[in-house]
Scaffold this active site. Structure first.
Site, PDB file in Angstrom:
ATOM      1  N   GLY A 258     -31.317 -58.869 -36.068  1.00  0.00           N
ATOM      2  CA  GLY A 258     -31.196 -57.438 -36.323  1.00  0.00           C
ATOM      3  C   GLY A 258     -29.979 -56.876 -35.621  1.00  0.00           C
ATOM      4  O   GLY A 258     -29.017 -57.589 -35.328  1.00  0.00           O
ATOM      5  N   HIS A 534      -5.401 -37.073 -46.700  1.00  0.00           N
ATOM      6  CA  HIS A 534      -4.820 -38.334 -47.173  1.00  0.00           C
ATOM      7  C   HIS A 534      -3.630 -38.696 -46.299  1.00  0.00           C
ATOM      8  O   HIS A 534      -2.812 -37.836 -45.972  1.00  0.00           O
ATOM      9  CB  HIS A 534      -4.355 -38.187 -48.620  1.00  0.00           C
ATOM     10  CG  HIS A 534      -3.661 -39.407 -49.144  1.00  0.00           C
ATOM     11  ND1 HIS A 534      -4.343 -40.549 -49.529  1.00  0.00           N
ATOM     12  CD2 HIS A 534      -2.340 -39.676 -49.317  1.00  0.00           C
ATOM     13  CE1 HIS A 534      -3.469 -41.458 -49.945  1.00  0.00           C
ATOM     14  NE2 HIS A 534      -2.247 -40.954 -49.819  1.00  0.00           N
TER      15      HIS A 534
END
EC number: 1.8.1.4
Length: 564
Positions: A258, A534
């Site tokens: 896990g 961006h």
């Protein structure tokens, strides 16, 4: 760092935000933003806005008065009680509840029998991130092809084990100090001793008995060690021991694949160890979305010095002694027949965590734990053995087992404080994100694809799947980190976000746009118009929402959260 996440699929109550005339005023008032555990008001930040209305100024004065009151005398106590709120356990959950309680004007005390910060700060998420920061840099420096792609030439990378261990310890100490100072600065009374509930609204710590109008249990968890495993703290260890990094074994077996196991495999292999996973289920990383798990295995396990055994239990582990190695007996998970015996230098037990609830005095209020967990309802109210609510008693975090994550505990604590101060609040656990800080990272929020399909079949709707790749993201390519995908699970009929899963660079940071959308009830047809800078990694999520095919053209008001 936690090993297990359990999600309740029941629908929480829908809590709408206020539509009062003060809504716009509140948007202009100081936010309760935290700086290293301190809220901005406590740090002395000032705000100037000439356009603020009288109502806004009144709101600000109210907030300032609360902070001043807490600094002066920790609020005004409810009549007949020593405190308005007593919290047993000063981990991340207790700390979050305490700070929010003081902000609400409650006289608050927190009881801690060990050290402030609990598991996360001292033996969990905080020091593990320090080790993972080292492993990330080591991987980059060791990857000659990666460095050459930037035009860089780097000599052979090495490390100082003690220096790495000191980095983790120093970070834990710093954060622990920050948490302690933030509570002291706001007037929270920190009481030292093991907290025990004596009866309704009565708690004992050490030899002192105090009363409180409301009590929150926030005692956290400890590593879970299955029967047959002998932990010596040196060659057979839990995550508590591993974070000290007292030695780096040549070959270590990690029992459990896990979150804890995966993160430590990242650390150990970066520092030169060979790793063998022992997993009881038939596949590695069973808690992840299957598609994400397969990709993660291809990147995080297969190319590294890692092998694995699935479908087996480590029935017996014996520490190294008298020159003999650690021995691990593996039995078939179904037939219980002996399958193999491993001999390794060390074994890390990463099989999850168990609630730390013994000695709380729950028998004094007729509360029986369930596998050690304190039973609670959706509002974190404790339920007694007869199924009745225990008045004025709550339990948050790992101790209730709803979602064993530090930030979930903090969110539960804040939710409880909202309730005890007169505002009904139900936390939607499906909006709480989780992350695994491997390289690359894994993050998720909401349902996995199998869970979503099961829900869709029961409730009679279809699901849609959208995916985007990091290979199409400019910022990821600039970093030469194009390995990864983002996956969206949604309802095409109404645009509800059911789950988002990310594997790639900074996935743990990217998931929050999706988790906040789920928490606020924002639908895909609304969020796809959000603008992202961006070039940034956030465009991976932007493209993900834009790729979804939603049939509905109508938008849902943000004030109407979508119940998961």
């Amino acid at each position: 760092m936690h090993s297990s996440i359990s999600l309740s699929l029941s629908s929480p109550s829908t809590i709408c935000r206020s539509n009062s005339s003060n809504a716009n005023v509140n948007s202009l008032t100081p936010r309760s933003l935290r700086f290293c555990g301190l809220r901005r008001e406590a740090c002395g930040f000032k705000y100037f806005n000439s356009s603020l209305s009288k109502a806004s100024n009144a709101t600000r004065r109210t907030c300032s008065n609360r902070i001043a009151a807490s600094l002066a005398g920790n609020g005004a106590t409810s009549k007949g009680f020593d405190y308005d709120l007593v919290i047993i356990g000063a981990g991340v959950g207790g700390h979050g509840a305490a700070l929010h309680a003081v902000e609400k004007g409650l006289k608050t005390a927190i009881i801690e029998g060990d050290v402030v910060g609990g598991t996360c700060v001292n033996r969990g998420c905080v020091p593990s991130k320090a080790l993972l920061a080292v492993s990330g840099r080591m991987r980059e420096l060791q990857n000659e092809h990666h460095m050459k792609s930037f035009g860089l030439q780097v000599a052979a990378a090495g490390y100082d084990r003690q220096g790495v261990a000191d980095h983790a310890n120093n970070l834990a100490s710093k954060i622990r100090s920050n948490l302690t100072n933030s509570m002291k600065a706001l007037g929270v009374d920190i009481l030292t001793g093991f907290g025990t509930i004596l009866g309704p609204q009565k708690v004992k710590y050490g030899d002192t008995v105090i009363t409180a109008k409301d009590i929150i249990i926030a005692t956290g968890s400890v590593p879970l060690v299955p029967k047959g495993i002998e932990v010596d703290g040196k060659t057979v260890i839990t995550s508590d021991h591993a974070l000290k990094l007292e030695f780096v074994p040549q070959w270590i077996a990690i029992v459990g694949s896990g979150y804890i196991g995966l993160e430590f495999s990242d650390v150990y292999t970066a520092l030169g160890s060979e790793v063998t996973f022992v997993e009881a289920l038939d596949q590695l990383m069973p808690g992840f979305d299957p598609e994400i798990g397969k990709l993660a295995q291809r990147v995080l396990i297969n190319p590294r010095k890692i092998d694995y055994h699935t479908g087996v239990f480590a029935s017996k582990i014996t520490p190294a002694k008298d020159g003999k190695p650690v021995t691990i007996e593996l039995i078939d998970a179904k037939t219980k027949e002996l399958k193999d015996t491993l001999e390794v230098d060390a074994a890390l037990i990463a099989t999850g965590r168990a609630p730390f609830t013994k000695g709380l005095g729950l028998e004094n209020i007729n509360v029986q734990t369930q596998r050690g967990f304190v039973p609670v309802d959706g509002r974190m109210r404790v339920i007694d053995a007869s199924g009745e609510l225990v008045p004025h008693l709550y339990c948050i975090g790992d101790a209730n087992g709803k979602m064993m994550l530090a930030h979930a505990a903090s969110a539960q604590g804040i939710s409880v404080v909202e309730q005890v101060t007169g505002k009904d609040h139900v936390l939607n656990h499906l909006s709480i994100p989780a992350a695994c800080f491997t390289h690359p990272e894994i993050s998720m929020v909401g349902l996995t694809e199998p869970q979503a399909r099961e829900k869709a079949e029961k409730e009679g709707f279809e699901i849609g799947i959208a995916k985007t790749s990091f290979k199409a993201n400019t910022k990821a390519l600039a970093e030469n980190e194009g390995e990864g995908i983002a996956k969206l699970i949604y309802r095409p009929d109404n645009g509800e976000i059911l789950g988002v899963h990310i594997f790639g660079m900074h996935a743990a940071d990217l998931i929050h746009e999706a988790s906040n959308a789920i928490a606020m009830g924002t639908r895909i047809q609304d969020i796809k118009y959000a603008v992202h800078a961006h070039p940034t990694l956030s465009e991976v999520i932007d493209e993900l929402f834009k790729a979804a095919k939603v049939k509905a053209n109508t938008s849902s008001p943000v004030a109407e959260p979508v119940a998961a």
